[in-house]
Write a protein that holds these residues in place. Structure first.
Motif, PDB file in Angstrom:
ATOM      1  N   VAL A   1       0.686  -1.125   0.157  1.00 56.90           N
ATOM      2  CA  VAL A   1      -0.099   0.117  -0.081  1.00 56.90           C
ATOM      3  C   VAL A   1       0.776   1.084  -0.089  1.00 56.90           C
ATOM      4  O   VAL A   1       0.686   2.187  -0.902  1.00 56.90           O
ATOM      5  N   GLY A   2       1.949   1.394   0.777  1.00 55.28           N
ATOM      6  CA  GLY A   2       2.880   2.475   0.824  1.00 55.28           C
ATOM      7  C   GLY A   2       3.496   2.548  -0.513  1.00 55.28           C
ATOM      8  O   GLY A   2       3.758   3.755  -1.023  1.00 55.28           O
ATOM      9  N   TYR A   3       3.773   1.559  -1.128  1.00 53.16           N
ATOM     10  CA  TYR A   3       4.619   1.447  -2.768  1.00 53.16           C
ATOM     11  C   TYR A   3       3.270   2.093  -3.728  1.00 53.16           C
ATOM     12  O   TYR A   3       3.866   3.228  -4.259  1.00 53.16           O
ATOM     13  N   ILE A   4       2.325   1.697  -3.359  1.00 53.02           N
ATOM     14  CA  ILE A   4       1.025   2.339  -4.478  1.00 53.02           C
ATOM     15  C   ILE A   4       1.120   3.793  -4.178  1.00 53.02           C
ATOM     16  O   ILE A   4       0.905   4.521  -5.008  1.00 53.02           O
ATOM     17  N   ARG A   5       1.064   4.168  -2.903  1.00 55.24           N
ATOM     18  CA  ARG A   5       0.882   5.564  -2.691  1.00 55.24           C
ATOM     19  C   ARG A   5       2.041   6.271  -3.248  1.00 55.24           C
ATOM     20  O   ARG A   5       1.912   7.490  -3.800  1.00 55.24           O
ATOM     21  N   ASP A   6       3.230   5.994  -3.147  1.00 54.70           N
ATOM     22  CA  ASP A   6       4.575   6.544  -3.684  1.00 54.70           C
ATOM     23  C   ASP A   6       4.396   6.756  -4.966  1.00 54.70           C
ATOM     24  O   ASP A   6       4.835   7.693  -5.838  1.00 54.70           O
ATOM     25  N   VAL A   7       4.008   5.579  -5.777  1.00 47.93           N
ATOM     26  CA  VAL A   7       4.282   5.550  -7.162  1.00 47.93           C
ATOM     27  C   VAL A   7       3.111   6.471  -7.829  1.00 47.93           C
ATOM     28  O   VAL A   7       3.405   7.091  -8.497  1.00 47.93           O
ATOM     29  N   THR A   8       1.850   6.225  -7.294  1.00 50.43           N
ATOM     30  CA  THR A   8       0.653   6.952  -7.994  1.00 50.43           C
ATOM     31  C   THR A   8       0.606   8.468  -7.283  1.00 50.43           C
ATOM     32  O   THR A   8       0.152   9.126  -8.225  1.00 50.43           O
ATOM     33  N   GLY A   9       1.267   8.475  -6.086  1.00 55.72           N
ATOM     34  CA  GLY A   9       1.011   9.841  -5.577  1.00 55.72           C
ATOM     35  C   GLY A   9      -0.355  10.455  -5.121  1.00 55.72           C
ATOM     36  O   GLY A   9      -0.777  11.575  -4.918  1.00 55.72           O
ATOM     37  N   SER A  10      -1.046   9.091  -4.815  1.00 53.92           N
ATOM     38  CA  SER A  10      -2.451   9.450  -4.742  1.00 53.92           C
ATOM     39  C   SER A  10      -2.998   8.899  -3.466  1.00 53.92           C
ATOM     40  O   SER A  10      -2.734   7.412  -3.223  1.00 53.92           O
ATOM     41  N   TYR A  11      -3.560   9.356  -2.411  1.00 57.39           N
ATOM     42  CA  TYR A  11      -4.144   8.680  -1.071  1.00 57.39           C
ATOM     43  C   TYR A  11      -5.444   8.140  -1.656  1.00 57.39           C
ATOM     44  O   TYR A  11      -5.598   7.104  -1.092  1.00 57.39           O
ATOM     45  N   THR A  12      -6.035   8.718  -2.546  1.00 59.79           N
ATOM     46  CA  THR A  12      -7.553   8.132  -2.925  1.00 59.79           C
ATOM     47  C   THR A  12      -7.109   6.512  -3.586  1.00 59.79           C
ATOM     48  O   THR A  12      -8.052   5.763  -3.021  1.00 59.79           O
ATOM     49  N   VAL A  13      -6.182   6.243  -4.211  1.00 63.25           N
ATOM     50  CA  VAL A  13      -5.943   4.891  -4.702  1.00 63.25           C
ATOM     51  C   VAL A  13      -5.523   3.953  -3.646  1.00 63.25           C
ATOM     52  O   VAL A  13      -6.006   2.939  -3.464  1.00 63.25           O
ATOM     53  N   SER A  14      -4.642   4.527  -2.608  1.00 63.43           N
ATOM     54  CA  SER A  14      -4.417   3.797  -1.352  1.00 63.43           C
ATOM     55  C   SER A  14      -5.361   3.379  -0.756  1.00 63.43           C
ATOM     56  O   SER A  14      -5.836   2.297  -0.041  1.00 63.43           O
ATOM     57  N   PHE A  15      -6.534   4.339  -0.658  1.00 65.05           N
ATOM     58  CA  PHE A  15      -7.718   4.172   0.366  1.00 65.05           C
ATOM     59  C   PHE A  15      -8.705   3.035  -0.392  1.00 65.05           C
ATOM     60  O   PHE A  15      -9.252   2.023   0.187  1.00 65.05           O
ATOM     61  N   HIS A  16      -8.696   3.210  -1.514  1.00 61.29           N
ATOM     62  CA  HIS A  16      -9.469   2.197  -2.490  1.00 61.29           C
ATOM     63  C   HIS A  16      -8.849   0.680  -2.345  1.00 61.29           C
ATOM     64  O   HIS A  16      -9.575  -0.421  -2.109  1.00 61.29           O
ATOM     65  N   CYS A  17      -7.572   0.606  -2.249  1.00 57.12           N
ATOM     66  CA  CYS A  17      -6.906  -0.503  -1.973  1.00 57.12           C
ATOM     67  C   CYS A  17      -7.219  -1.302  -0.668  1.00 57.12           C
ATOM     68  O   CYS A  17      -7.527  -2.538  -0.412  1.00 57.12           O
ATOM     69  N   LEU A  18      -7.236  -0.098   0.402  1.00 52.21           N
ATOM     70  CA  LEU A  18      -7.501  -0.739   1.779  1.00 52.21           C
ATOM     71  C   LEU A  18      -9.095  -1.243   1.820  1.00 52.21           C
ATOM     72  O   LEU A  18      -9.185  -2.252   2.553  1.00 52.21           O
TER      73      LEU A  18
END
Length: 508
Positions: free
Chosen positions: A448-465
């Motif tokens: 999840v942290g890697y996805i946040r750093d790559v996409t630069g989006s908290y929204t994508v991280s929250f959808h993953c969670l």
């Protein structure tokens, strides 16, 4: 001279259901307040520190993942340590480890040092204290277990509600390292919490045992225990599946109360039996020793595995979401005062929800697992609403809703296991869950942290969670539906013909 008649009064020892058990409940609540209170406030405590180091989301994901990994390994070996030493001693070891980690955070200068102090020492200490607290609490309360657990959880909610405000005020008054010193002093109360975890044998009540009293709790004559167990097992094996389970539940309500959220005595899960009793006389292999050491026979039960995986995914999703929430709010230009207030509002809603569960326990009768499933399902819905609001009042309302539902994920957690597993296997079953949960968190946390750093989006991280949370809801839903349909099919089967001769003989 008249002969004197001596009446021998026999006693049985039962849990106190109060007395020193009240201190045990307060100690458990104290331990969870100072440990759980820091997790959703992790961004408030270390956000600026990690930002100065140039490591933000990825560092938070790594540290929290390692925290739960250390927690899991410690919890796995708690059952074995309890067999070698007292439960209280294991708790004291955990408290000392947690305090050492808290003191080390005062002097951290890098992510690696924070990883060792917070993740390793505090995570391992927390992992040792959790099973000790739950095991001791379950030993002191049987009839009043759910009520007292609700009271303890209410105290935990009350403490965690003020924790983020307390941290923010400490940060403003003493700075980062001064705040860490204050928190180290607060965390030292875990030592007091573990000191009150006396063995239940020290405080058992003596109740007169007459001919009409049923054997329910505490040591009784061996013959009585053996006869009762043999009779119960025989009835369970000879009766049809549905009737046997019902009869056995009735027999066992006194000896092992269920722990459904609103009512005791509603146990409906099968007893998981260890293969060690069925093993032949051949010497145990190294693998069999490992299986017995870690009680891995529990993994043969698909329902237990589904429970463990579902709770593991839901817990990680919940904790990671509330860990990232402060960073997301900072990105939306919320001030630190507003962020701490929003977190406190969520904790306040958590407290109200705990009181609601405590009150509902007196009038409703719902299994703990159903409450957990409902909390996870409604949380998924609430998170979509969270991503649609950007003002303070909207964010506070949605956070309050998620805080209210968060209770349904955390409070029923130990009760889900205690209503499914027999009491003697609760420590090993819960410890094995902690081990698996920690490893799952360690595996998917950095993603999840890697996805946040790559996409630069908290929204994508929250959808993953949110997707991770769904990994709890969907398998549980299908399992419950499958076994309900299976039970209905069994009820529709014709009565076995072996019972007909018994009826005819009775009529004759």
């Amino acid at each position: 001279m008249a002969a004197s008649v001596v009446h021998e009064v026999r006693y049985r020892r039962v849990p106190p259901e109060g007395g020193w058990g009240l201190l045990v409940g307060v100690g458990m609540a104290m331990m969870f307040v100072v440990t759980l209170g820091s997790l959703p406030s992790f961004g408030l405590m270390f956000g600026d520190f990690l930002t100065e180091l140039g490591e933000e989301t990825s560092a938070i994901a790594l540290i929290t993942s390692c925290f739960f990994s250390a927690l899991s390994f410690a919890g796995l070996f708690t059952n074995t340590l309890m067999k070698k030493t007292s439960c209280r001693t294991v708790g004291l070891i955990g408290a000392v480890s947690y305090i050492i980690g808290s003191m080390m955070t005062i002097f951290v200068r890098s992510t690696n040092e924070l990883l060792i102090s917070f993740a390793v020492f505090q995570g391992a200490g927390f992992g040792l204290m959790i099973p000790v607290s739950y095991t001791t609490f379950n030993a002191y309360f049987v009839e009043k277990r759910v009520v007292m657990m609700s009271v303890a959880q209410t105290l935990i909610g009350l403490g965690t509600m003020f924790y983020p405000i307390f941290i923010q005020r400490s940060m403003d008054a003493f700075g980062f390292r001064g705040c860490m010193a204050v928190l180290a002093a607060v965390n030292s109360h875990t030592l007091v919490a573990m000191l009150v975890m006396h063995p239940v044998q020290w405080h058992m009540r003596r109740v007169p045992l007459d001919s009409n009293s049923s054997v329910e709790y505490g040591p009784v004559p061996t013959t009585t225990m053996t006869e009762e167990k043999s009779k119960t097992d025989d009835e369970f094996q000879e009766l049809p599946a549905g009737r046997g389970l019902s009869q056995r539940n009735t027999k066992l309500r006194g000896s092992r109360r269920a722990s459904s959220i609103p009512g005791l005595g509603n146990w409906s899960g099968p007893v998981v039996v260890s293969d060690s009793t069925e093993r032949d006389t051949k010497p145990a292999t190294k693998w069999q020793i490992l299986v017995d050491f870690l009680d891995l026979t529990l993994l043969k039960d698909p329902i237990y595995v589904n429970i463990v995986l579902g709770i593991s995914f839901a817990l990680y999703s919940d904790l990671a979401f509330f860990t990232l929430q402060p960073m997301y709010l900072f990105m939306l230009a919320f001030s630190k005062a507003d962020v701490s207030l929003i977190i406190a509002i969520g904790a306040g809603a958590d407290l109200i929800s705990r009181i609601f569960l405590a009150i509902s326990s007196t009038c409703l009768n719902i299994k703990a697992r159903y409450v957990y499933l409902a909390g996870a399902l409604f949380t998924i819905v609430a998170r979509f609403g969270f991503l649609c609001v950007f003002d303070f009042y909207g964010m506070a309302i949605v956070t309050a809703i998620m805080g209210f539902l968060r209770t349904w994920i955390h409070v029923p957690l130990p009760l889900v296991f205690s209503e499914y597993l027999p009491q003697e296997r609760f420590p090993s079953g819960y410890g094995l869950f902690m081990f698996l949960q920690g490893n799952i968190t360690f595996a998917i946390g950095p993603i999840v942290g890697y996805i946040r750093d790559v996409t630069g989006s908290y929204t994508v991280s929250f959808h993953c969670l949110t997707l991770v949370m769904a990994l709890c809801v969907i398998p549980w839903f299908f399992e419950i539906c499958y076994y309900r349909l299976k039970r209905r099919a069994r009820k529709g089967e014709p009565v076995q013909h072996v019972t007909i001769p018994m009826i005819q003989e009775t009529k004759a």
